[in-house]
Design a protein around this motif. Sequence first.
Motif, PDB file in Angstrom:
ATOM      1  N   ASP A 214      34.982  40.251  54.872  1.00  0.00           N
ATOM      2  CA  ASP A 214      34.490  40.477  53.510  1.00  0.00           C
ATOM      3  C   ASP A 214      32.968  40.524  53.475  1.00  0.00           C
ATOM      4  O   ASP A 214      32.374  41.228  52.665  1.00  0.00           O
ATOM      5  N   LEU A 278      26.939  42.477  44.729  1.00  0.00           N
ATOM      6  CA  LEU A 278      27.978  43.380  44.224  1.00  0.00           C
ATOM      7  C   LEU A 278      27.724  44.814  44.676  1.00  0.00           C
ATOM      8  O   LEU A 278      28.664  45.572  44.940  1.00  0.00           O
ATOM      9  N   TYR A 281      28.924  44.696  48.402  1.00  0.00           N
ATOM     10  CA  TYR A 281      30.377  44.530  48.579  1.00  0.00           C
ATOM     11  C   TYR A 281      31.069  44.732  47.227  1.00  0.00           C
ATOM     12  O   TYR A 281      31.577  43.774  46.632  1.00  0.00           O
ATOM     13  N   PRO A 282      31.085  45.954  46.696  1.00  0.00           N
ATOM     14  CA  PRO A 282      31.521  46.201  45.315  1.00  0.00           C
ATOM     15  C   PRO A 282      32.922  45.706  44.962  1.00  0.00           C
ATOM     16  O   PRO A 282      33.097  45.042  43.935  1.00  0.00           O
ATOM     17  N   GLU A 283      33.907  45.994  45.778  1.00  0.00           N
ATOM     18  CA  GLU A 283      35.281  45.631  45.432  1.00  0.00           C
ATOM     19  C   GLU A 283      35.584  44.171  45.769  1.00  0.00           C
ATOM     20  O   GLU A 283      36.135  43.435  44.958  1.00  0.00           O
ATOM     21  N   LYS A 284      35.198  43.758  46.958  1.00  0.00           N
ATOM     22  CA  LYS A 284      35.532  42.410  47.419  1.00  0.00           C
ATOM     23  C   LYS A 284      34.801  41.339  46.595  1.00  0.00           C
ATOM     24  O   LYS A 284      35.381  40.314  46.247  1.00  0.00           O
ATOM     25  N   TYR A 285      33.526  41.597  46.302  1.00  0.00           N
ATOM     26  CA  TYR A 285      32.780  40.588  45.556  1.00  0.00           C
ATOM     27  C   TYR A 285      33.225  40.544  44.095  1.00  0.00           C
ATOM     28  O   TYR A 285      33.186  39.492  43.457  1.00  0.00           O
ATOM     29  N   ALA A 286      33.653  41.666  43.563  1.00  0.00           N
ATOM     30  CA  ALA A 286      34.159  41.692  42.190  1.00  0.00           C
ATOM     31  C   ALA A 286      35.404  40.813  42.060  1.00  0.00           C
ATOM     32  O   ALA A 286      35.573  40.092  41.068  1.00  0.00           O
ATOM     33  N   LEU A 287      36.261  40.844  43.070  1.00  0.00           N
ATOM     34  CA  LEU A 287      37.444  39.985  43.070  1.00  0.00           C
ATOM     35  C   LEU A 287      37.048  38.516  43.180  1.00  0.00           C
ATOM     36  O   LEU A 287      37.632  37.645  42.541  1.00  0.00           O
ATOM     37  N   LYS A 290      35.845  37.204  39.875  1.00  0.00           N
ATOM     38  CA  LYS A 290      36.937  36.917  38.948  1.00  0.00           C
ATOM     39  C   LYS A 290      37.629  35.595  39.281  1.00  0.00           C
ATOM     40  O   LYS A 290      38.127  34.903  38.392  1.00  0.00           O
ATOM     41  N   MET A 316      40.839  42.176  51.037  1.00  0.00           N
ATOM     42  CA  MET A 316      41.434  43.314  50.354  1.00  0.00           C
ATOM     43  C   MET A 316      42.848  43.581  50.879  1.00  0.00           C
ATOM     44  O   MET A 316      43.739  43.991  50.132  1.00  0.00           O
ATOM     45  N   LYS A 319      45.156  41.057  49.202  1.00  0.00           N
ATOM     46  CA  LYS A 319      45.440  41.396  47.815  1.00  0.00           C
ATOM     47  C   LYS A 319      46.474  42.515  47.744  1.00  0.00           C
ATOM     48  O   LYS A 319      47.245  42.596  46.803  1.00  0.00           O
TER      49      LYS A 319
END
Length: 321
Positions: A214, A278, A281-287, A290, A316, A319
């Motif tokens: 990640d 972000l 690591y746009p997708e992983k850090y967004a998760l 949350k 990812m 998930k």
Amino acid sequence: MEDSSCDLISSALEIISQKGNPYYNVSLLCLFVSLLVFVVSTITKNYSQVDKLWSIIPFVYTWMTVVDQRTLLMAIVATIWGIRLTYNFSRRGGYKWPVWTGDEDYRWEYIQEGHYLPILNNQIAWMLFNLGFISIYQNILLLLIVTPSLVAWTVATDAGCTSSDLNVLDFVAAFLVLFFVIVESIADNQQYKFQTEKYKKINAKEPLTGEYADGFCQSGLFSIVRKPNYAAEQSIWVSYYIFSIAASGKVLNWSIIGVILLILLFQGSGRFTEKLTLMKYPEKYALYQKRVPLYVPNMLALGKSDTGVSETTPLMEKKAS
């Protein structure tokens, strides 16, 4: 008990212009350091000069106020904070020879490119930002966070104030400061260990799994809050403010300004750091955002053992499974 005859603000304004007292001395040193870091950073183009002093200059101020047992205790706990933070900054490459070199905070480059405020990619605007915010404001803030020491000095030396011996609140403050220093130390060690191991694996061309895949730490204290070291740093100075309450008997006194400004700084700094992470690591850090709060732990989620990260499977993939 509150001493109504002790006007801390009037005492400070009256004393600050008198040579030879802590108010005058720390203000003079703050001015000198502010101008020095501006000149050095402008010449070297390394804008982390204040960072090199961040963990040193505050406890120097506290020793300039020592006059009794309380101010001595305050100086000691501030020095413990400073030594630990200086060590952490040093092992990350913050100090090199010549002294004006060393690692520069990566965020300054992004800010200079206009990612925070577009106008700052203008050279004149950046120079004014360096003078006003990086050099002067940050140094004033470093003085303000230890002004509870000035309040304690005032109470101990002003004839209009009723001085009190060390009390329960002093020991509560000392305990809390040292507790959060330990928390901050654990968080920094976990981050340092993670980054060291990650780049060791990358350099050895080993496959990256789990949080290494990640790219950012999500275990240990980082599974509870996203910025545990930032949270601990703010808590340290909130705790330090309690000393001023113990000394003056006033729950609210003027030295709270430093605490408030520090918290506001960390809101902006933390959010900007989040923005940069972000971007990387746009997708992983967004998760991760949350799942884990920024500064304040989600007490309802602390009992859950699942951190959302597998030691063998990238986030990812987990998930998606």
